[in-house]
Design an enzyme around this catalytic site. Sequence first.
Site, PDB file in Angstrom:
ATOM      1  N   ALA A  72     -17.768   9.134 -13.541  1.00  0.00           N
ATOM      2  CA  ALA A  72     -16.696   9.773 -14.294  1.00  0.00           C
ATOM      3  C   ALA A  72     -17.111  11.217 -14.551  1.00  0.00           C
ATOM      4  O   ALA A  72     -18.305  11.543 -14.507  1.00  0.00           O
ATOM      5  CB  ALA A  72     -16.480   9.031 -15.604  1.00  0.00           C
ATOM      6  N   GLU A 141     -24.862   4.631 -17.087  1.00  0.00           N
ATOM      7  CA  GLU A 141     -24.142   4.828 -18.351  1.00  0.00           C
ATOM      8  C   GLU A 141     -25.016   4.703 -19.591  1.00  0.00           C
ATOM      9  O   GLU A 141     -24.838   5.448 -20.562  1.00  0.00           O
ATOM     10  CB  GLU A 141     -22.970   3.830 -18.461  1.00  0.00           C
ATOM     11  CG  GLU A 141     -21.756   4.222 -17.633  1.00  0.00           C
ATOM     12  CD  GLU A 141     -21.794   3.712 -16.211  1.00  0.00           C
ATOM     13  OE1 GLU A 141     -22.881   3.329 -15.728  1.00  0.00           O
ATOM     14  OE2 GLU A 141     -20.729   3.703 -15.564  1.00  0.00           O
TER      15      GLU A 141
END
Length: 265
Positions: A72, A141
């Site tokens: 992302a 993440e």
Amino acid sequence: MTQLDELEFDNVQIDQHGPIAVLTVNRPRALNALNADTLSEIAQAVNMIIEDAEVGALIITGGGEKAFVAGADISEFGDLEGVYDGRELALAGQDVMHQISSLPIPVIAAINGYALGGGLELALACDVRVASAGARLGLPETGLGLIPGFGGTQRLPRLIGTGRALDLILTARQVRADEALAMGLVNYVADNALTKAREVAEAMLKNAPIAVSLVKEAVRRGMDTTLEGGLEIEADLFGMTVATKDFREGVDAFLNKRPAEFQGE
Ligand code: DAK
């Protein structure tokens, strides 16, 4: 009807050659990171592909030399606030991944470089993954204070098992293509991921399209239920294939020692 390769997006490109469409996430200056616009363009492109009866297989890849998708877009993370925003965004991203994983045609990820975070989650939403020898895959993440939010905590353990998935997610480490192959995270490693992905797509396109689509449905729905429930689904869908003209054609072609010509009927 608009030709798929005439569609114009800023960050996504579609090329169609015969029955194979190639969707390229094309923001190489940011290693194809998924910002909100890119995710939305992927969703729009996939919607167009669903409606195009000519397309029998989809390949998803990344533009430029270095990356499939490096996650992302971290530069947009600063705008996120609180539980509500995060949850809504995760659901929106998950919808796009679900849209890809439930396409009725084979979807192949050609992982031509970094597939990190949301980029690996995009590859996990595909049916089959082909990595170039230099690719690096991982879910980093937790190192950013997040958990994977586009399906990684669910699709990765289903694909490679809980222990391996937790190792990858908790260490946030990147694996090379050969290790990814050994753990079943990718199906093939090749010098050129896109070329190999085309070969795989062509092999799939030789088979009966309705059967191909129903196999996907059986596997996908079966993974979300018990073995018994899954076998029921399989029996139902098997019944549907037996009622197709393509089944008659497949049997006749075998008995007459000729290649089958499936019409998708
Ligand atoms: N986002 C934004 N820009 C990125 C990017 C990213 N993910 N990855 C790379 N870039 C940009 C770099 O900032 C750099 O831009 P400039 O400085 O040139 O302007 C350019 O791409 C080239 O990158 P590098 O110079 O860093 O290239 P290197 O070869 O040195 O390194 C690398 C390559 C892939 C190792 C490195 O770029 C890197 O570590 N990138 C970040 C990888 C990463 O941590 N990705 C994010 C994973 S977490 C959510 C749902 C899901 C997610 C988040 C929220 N919600 C529902 C809220 C998902 C999260 C993730 O994906």
